[in-house]
Design a protein around this motif. Structure first.
Motif, PDB file in Angstrom:
ATOM      1  N   GLY A   1       4.894   0.504  15.146  1.00 26.11           N
ATOM      2  CA  GLY A   1       4.174  -0.260  16.186  1.00 26.11           C
ATOM      3  C   GLY A   1       3.026  -1.038  15.569  1.00 26.11           C
ATOM      4  O   GLY A   1       3.183  -1.710  14.546  1.00 26.11           O
ATOM      5  N   SER A   2       1.852  -0.902  16.150  1.00 25.76           N
ATOM      6  CA  SER A   2       0.643  -1.564  15.650  1.00 25.76           C
ATOM      7  C   SER A   2       0.344  -1.163  14.209  1.00 25.76           C
ATOM      8  O   SER A   2      -0.320  -1.892  13.483  1.00 25.76           O
ATOM      9  CB  SER A   2      -0.542  -1.096  16.485  1.00 25.76           C
ATOM     10  N   CYS A   3       0.774   0.027  13.819  1.00 29.25           N
ATOM     11  CA  CYS A   3       0.501   0.526  12.456  1.00 29.25           C
ATOM     12  C   CYS A   3       1.694   0.298  11.529  1.00 29.25           C
ATOM     13  O   CYS A   3       1.908   1.074  10.591  1.00 29.25           O
ATOM     14  CB  CYS A   3       0.109   1.997  12.495  1.00 29.25           C
ATOM     15  N   SER A   4       2.490  -0.731  11.790  1.00 30.10           N
ATOM     16  CA  SER A   4       3.603  -1.048  10.896  1.00 30.10           C
ATOM     17  C   SER A   4       3.108  -1.936   9.750  1.00 30.10           C
ATOM     18  O   SER A   4       1.905  -2.194   9.624  1.00 30.10           O
ATOM     19  CB  SER A   4       4.695  -1.763  11.707  1.00 30.10           C
ATOM     20  N   TYR A   5       4.014  -2.408   8.907  1.00 31.48           N
ATOM     21  CA  TYR A   5       3.609  -3.204   7.740  1.00 31.48           C
ATOM     22  C   TYR A   5       4.732  -4.129   7.286  1.00 31.48           C
ATOM     23  O   TYR A   5       5.864  -4.014   7.750  1.00 31.48           O
ATOM     24  CB  TYR A   5       3.245  -2.262   6.579  1.00 31.48           C
ATOM     25  N   TYR A   6       4.400  -5.053   6.379  1.00 29.96           N
ATOM     26  CA  TYR A   6       5.416  -5.819   5.660  1.00 29.96           C
ATOM     27  C   TYR A   6       4.958  -5.987   4.221  1.00 29.96           C
ATOM     28  O   TYR A   6       3.786  -5.712   3.893  1.00 29.96           O
ATOM     29  CB  TYR A   6       5.689  -7.174   6.327  1.00 29.96           C
ATOM     30  N   GLU A   7       5.911  -6.389   3.365  1.00 29.66           N
ATOM     31  CA  GLU A   7       5.551  -6.557   1.958  1.00 29.66           C
ATOM     32  C   GLU A   7       5.607  -8.017   1.576  1.00 29.66           C
ATOM     33  O   GLU A   7       6.465  -8.761   2.068  1.00 29.66           O
ATOM     34  CB  GLU A   7       6.484  -5.726   1.080  1.00 29.66           C
ATOM     35  N   LYS A   8       4.691  -8.430   0.708  1.00 28.80           N
ATOM     36  CA  LYS A   8       4.663  -9.834   0.292  1.00 28.80           C
ATOM     37  C   LYS A   8       4.040  -9.936  -1.096  1.00 28.80           C
ATOM     38  O   LYS A   8       2.892  -9.524  -1.291  1.00 28.80           O
ATOM     39  CB  LYS A   8       3.835 -10.621   1.311  1.00 28.80           C
ATOM     40  N   GLU A   9       4.797 -10.456  -2.013  1.00 31.29           N
ATOM     41  CA  GLU A   9       4.323 -10.737  -3.382  1.00 31.29           C
ATOM     42  C   GLU A   9       3.527  -9.571  -3.969  1.00 31.29           C
ATOM     43  O   GLU A   9       2.450  -9.765  -4.549  1.00 31.29           O
ATOM     44  CB  GLU A   9       3.489 -12.025  -3.395  1.00 31.29           C
ATOM     45  N   GLY A  10       4.040  -8.368  -3.793  1.00 27.15           N
ATOM     46  CA  GLY A  10       3.385  -7.196  -4.385  1.00 27.15           C
ATOM     47  C   GLY A  10       2.255  -6.615  -3.536  1.00 27.15           C
ATOM     48  O   GLY A  10       1.633  -5.629  -3.913  1.00 27.15           O
ATOM     49  N   PHE A  11       1.969  -7.233  -2.367  1.00 25.00           N
ATOM     50  CA  PHE A  11       0.956  -6.705  -1.438  1.00 25.00           C
ATOM     51  C   PHE A  11       1.680  -5.909  -0.342  1.00 25.00           C
ATOM     52  O   PHE A  11       2.782  -6.288   0.069  1.00 25.00           O
ATOM     53  CB  PHE A  11       0.185  -7.838  -0.750  1.00 25.00           C
ATOM     54  N   LYS A  12       1.063  -4.837   0.118  1.00 21.47           N
ATOM     55  CA  LYS A  12       1.585  -4.114   1.288  1.00 21.47           C
ATOM     56  C   LYS A  12       0.619  -4.390   2.443  1.00 21.47           C
ATOM     57  O   LYS A  12      -0.542  -3.977   2.399  1.00 21.47           O
ATOM     58  CB  LYS A  12       1.664  -2.611   0.984  1.00 21.47           C
ATOM     59  N   VAL A  13       1.127  -5.095   3.450  1.00 25.17           N
ATOM     60  CA  VAL A  13       0.232  -5.693   4.454  1.00 25.17           C
ATOM     61  C   VAL A  13       0.412  -5.029   5.829  1.00 25.17           C
ATOM     62  O   VAL A  13       1.532  -4.929   6.330  1.00 25.17           O
ATOM     63  CB  VAL A  13       0.549  -7.207   4.597  1.00 25.17           C
ATOM     64  N   ASP A  14      -0.694  -4.629   6.445  1.00 24.83           N
ATOM     65  CA  ASP A  14      -0.636  -4.040   7.800  1.00 24.83           C
ATOM     66  C   ASP A  14      -0.279  -5.105   8.830  1.00 24.83           C
ATOM     67  O   ASP A  14      -0.772  -6.230   8.765  1.00 24.83           O
ATOM     68  CB  ASP A  14      -2.018  -3.483   8.191  1.00 24.83           C
ATOM     69  N   ILE A  15       0.496  -4.717   9.826  1.00 27.30           N
ATOM     70  CA  ILE A  15       0.782  -5.621  10.956  1.00 27.30           C
ATOM     71  C   ILE A  15      -0.461  -5.768  11.843  1.00 27.30           C
ATOM     72  O   ILE A  15      -0.770  -6.846  12.316  1.00 27.30           O
ATOM     73  CB  ILE A  15       1.964  -5.065  11.798  1.00 27.30           C
ATOM     74  N   GLY A  16      -1.176  -4.669  12.059  1.00 28.13           N
ATOM     75  CA  GLY A  16      -2.408  -4.726  12.858  1.00 28.13           C
ATOM     76  C   GLY A  16      -3.612  -4.922  11.938  1.00 28.13           C
ATOM     77  O   GLY A  16      -3.459  -5.238  10.744  1.00 28.13           O
ATOM     78  N   THR A  17      -4.806  -4.728  12.478  1.00 32.28           N
ATOM     79  CA  THR A  17      -6.038  -4.878  11.695  1.00 32.28           C
ATOM     80  C   THR A  17      -6.842  -3.612  11.939  1.00 32.28           C
ATOM     81  O   THR A  17      -7.473  -3.480  12.991  1.00 32.28           O
ATOM     82  CB  THR A  17      -6.840  -6.109  12.191  1.00 32.28           C
TER      83      THR A  17
ATOM     84  N   ALA B   1      -2.104   1.629   6.772  1.00 38.88           N
ATOM     85  CA  ALA B   1      -2.041   2.231   8.110  1.00 38.88           C
ATOM     86  C   ALA B   1      -0.656   2.831   8.372  1.00 38.88           C
ATOM     87  O   ALA B   1      -0.512   3.842   9.060  1.00 38.88           O
ATOM     88  CB  ALA B   1      -2.372   1.176   9.160  1.00 38.88           C
ATOM     89  N   SER B   2       0.381   2.224   7.796  1.00 42.75           N
ATOM     90  CA  SER B   2       1.757   2.671   8.069  1.00 42.75           C
ATOM     91  C   SER B   2       2.063   4.037   7.468  1.00 42.75           C
ATOM     92  O   SER B   2       3.070   4.647   7.783  1.00 42.75           O
ATOM     93  CB  SER B   2       2.761   1.652   7.512  1.00 42.75           C
ATOM     94  N   ARG B   3       1.188   4.515   6.586  1.00 40.31           N
ATOM     95  CA  ARG B   3       1.375   5.853   6.014  1.00 40.31           C
ATOM     96  C   ARG B   3       1.383   6.899   7.146  1.00 40.31           C
ATOM     97  O   ARG B   3       2.083   7.896   7.064  1.00 40.31           O
ATOM     98  CB  ARG B   3       0.234   6.118   5.028  1.00 40.31           C
ATOM     99  N   ILE B   4       0.603   6.643   8.204  1.00 35.94           N
ATOM    100  CA  ILE B   4       0.471   7.654   9.268  1.00 35.94           C
ATOM    101  C   ILE B   4       1.792   7.818  10.034  1.00 35.94           C
ATOM    102  O   ILE B   4       2.342   8.922  10.085  1.00 35.94           O
ATOM    103  CB  ILE B   4      -0.716   7.330  10.208  1.00 35.94           C
ATOM    104  N   PRO B   5       2.354   6.727  10.628  1.00 36.94           N
ATOM    105  CA  PRO B   5       3.639   6.936  11.314  1.00 36.94           C
ATOM    106  C   PRO B   5       4.738   7.411  10.357  1.00 36.94           C
ATOM    107  O   PRO B   5       5.596   8.204  10.757  1.00 36.94           O
ATOM    108  CB  PRO B   5       3.967   5.550  11.896  1.00 36.94           C
TER     109      PRO B   5
END
Ligand SMILES: Cc1cc2nc3c(=O)[nH]c(=O)nc-3n(C[C@H](O)[C@H](O)[C@H](O)COP(=O)(O)OP(=O)(O)OC[C@H]3O[C@@H](n4cnc5c(N)ncnc54)[C@H](O)[C@@H]3O)c2cc1C
Length: 500
Positions: free
Chosen positions: A47-63, A216-220
């Motif tokens: 959900g809000s605590c999901s993520y995506y990956e980009k150029e070696g960065f792991k990016v949160d969907i939320g803030t 943040a995605s570590r939690i879910p």
């Protein structure tokens, strides 16, 4: 009949959504020995605590920042699952920089730096000598007030609480109210003082403002891994289109494509309005309940940007900042009326005169979230929910956000490798809650404590969790707490034979 036996060869419980509320509830139901199914409409969990990956960065969907780390409900879920502290919360020495509009103040991690922090705070806020003791008493009460006293503030707004100390000093009222109301994504004159004091008491008392290693995605992820280890089934890419109810009793859930999963209990963690009006059907609820759900107030939401920098430009864990477009405007003379006007502008879909930004820097807490030597910035600015027509186009709001960040973090644009921009429709679609609020049942004076919507519903076997019902505290922790409470109710109702 034991809770493991299922008369319809289905599930004991089906949980809709894998935000923190759904993951916490699903894992604890599995831990209680229930045959559990967890359904998520997105391909990715969180959900809000999901993520995506980009150029070696792991990016949160939320803030996100987390106010209580392992001391709050997120730690409690792990303890109950028998995996204490599997999630590690990190802190940095300069936890946050509050800057812009003539102010610059560091919120430190270490207790010994607090006196200097308060000295700077008083100096920069220009607290007059006559208000010195009253403001000090406010900060003291914020940490020392017993919970029984705090409850008495549930139905009164933050501005009333602050006014008790600073009286007619509208400038101090504006600033201190703004700080106390910050977490609830609603104007502080609507936010519950009880909820604010309760949350600040814990955050400052436990000194636990932090961010999880792994993002943040570590939690879910940890919650769901535990759930699956305990036998729960997880289906992603499975949007629930209907919660089937017959004769006032839940039967199970139907997903896109028509597959039906029988379940004795269904937990929905989307908003109450979505659950009642779209998933179940309002005809199944008493008129009074429908009316209450229809009138529930939601919070506002945010425009977000994620930025990859080619070097580390910013030292603190997070930035709370502001930029004033009108250069003749003196922030030291701001009044409560002007703060209210700014909020009104947002509600009308207009970019306000003062752009406030909230900007956690995840790679400062966990360098592994960015390639070596680089920095990940996640930032947002408040915007209206998607039911409001924007008068300024989304691109302009996002430009304003990036320009503000560039002013507050000098060199930002120059060192940008990439910048992903997300309007309010993006997050609304992602979380699937109608109009995309940050908190689906806002923590206003009439929607917290004993007035918060209940987790149990008038339908046997149907429960609401997440940030829509139950719980207490700040966003992610509110949703997790609600997930814990919900799991206890479902397990107990099944055990006492209250469900079909
Ligand atoms: C921009 C932003 C900044 C925030 N900042 C903070 C912060 O700093 N600190 C903090 O503590 N909180 C913050 N919050 C609030 C916090 O993220 C939320 O309150 C909390 O995470 C909500 O959790 P939840 O379990 O209610 O559900 P969500 O995380 O909203 O997840 C709901 C899930 O249900 C799924 N779903 C919905 N409908 C269906 C369906 N029909 N079928 C199947 N699946 C479905 C969605 O896909 C989603 O995965 C922020 C929120 C936002 C958006």
């Amino acid at each position: 009949m034991g809770i493991m036996e299922n008369p319809k060869n289905g599930y004991d419980a089906a949980v809709i959504g894998t935000g923190l509320g759904g993951c916490a509830c699903g894992a604890l139901l599995a831990k209680a020995g229930l045959k559990t199914l967890i359904l998520e409409k997105n391909e990715k969990i969180g959900g809000s605590c999901s993520y995506y990956e980009k150029e070696g960065f792991k990016v949160d969907i939320g803030t996100h920042m987390f106010t209580r780390g392992n001391y709050g409900p997120i730690g409690e879920v792990q303890r109950r699952l028998g995996i204490p502290r599997r999630i590690q919360f990190a802190q940095v020495s300069d936890l946050a920089l509050l800057t812009g509009a003539g102010y610059s103040l560091i919120l430190p991690k270490e207790a010994y730096r607090y006196p200097a922090f308060y000295y700077q705070l008083y100096r920069q806020l220009d607290v007059p000598l006559k208000d010195f003791i009253a403001v000090s008493k406010l900060f003291y009460d914020l940490v020392m007030m017993p919970d029984s006293e705090i409850e008495k503030w549930d139905e009164r707004p933050v501005d009333e609480f602050v006014a008790k100390y600073v009286g007619k000093n509208l400038r101090l009222l504006g600033y201190l109210g703004g700080i106390l109301g910050l977490f609830f994504v609603i104007p502080f004159w609507e936010a519950s003082a009880g909820e604010a004091i309760w949350s600040y008491k814990r955050m400052f008392g436990e000194r636990t403002l932090s961010y999880p290693r792994g993002g943040a995605s570590r939690i879910p992820s940890v919650f769901l891994e535990a759930a699956q280890g305990l036998g729960a089934d997880l289906l992603t890419g499975s949007r629930v289109t209907r919660i089937r109810v017959e004769n006032g009793q839940v039967q199970g859930v139907e997903i896109e494509g028509g597959t039906f999963f029988p379940a004795r209990a269904v937990v929905s963690t989307t908003s109450l309005r979505d659950s009642v009006f779209h998933l179940v059907g309002e005809q199944h609820f008493p008129e009074l309940y429908r009316e209450k759900v229809r009138k529930l107030k939601k919070s506002i939401i945010a425009f977000q940007v994620k930025i990859g920098l080619d070097k580390k430009l910013f030292k603190a864990g997070a930035l709370f900042g502001a930029r004033i477009r009108d250069k003749n405007f003196d922030p030291k003379k701001v009044t409560l009326e002007e703060v209210k006007k700014g909020y009104q502008e947002i509600m009308e879909g207009k970019i306000p005169q003062v752009t406030m930004v909230y900007c956690p820097v995840p790679s400062n807490f966990d360098p592994a979230l960015a390639p070596p030597g680089k920095q990940l910035i996640t930032a947002c600015t408040a915007g209206p929910t998607t039911d409001v027509d924007l008068q300024d186009p989304p691109e302009k709001w996002l430009d304003e956000l990036v320009d503000t960040l560039d002013e507050l973090i000098p060199g930002l644009k120059k060192h940008m490798i990439w910048c992903d921009r997300f309007d309010t429709k993006f997050i609304a679609n992602w979380i699937g809650k109608e109009f995309g609020p940050a908190i689906s049942t806002a923590q206003t004076v009439d929607q917290v404590g004993k007035n918060r919507p209940l987790i149990r519903t008038p339908i046997r076997g149907l429960y609401f969790a997440g940030d829509g019902a139950g719980g207490r505290g700040v966003g992610t922790e509110l949703a997790t707490q609600s997930g814990i409470e919900c799991s206890e109710m479902v397990a107990s109702d099944l055990r006492f034979g209250l469900l079909g």
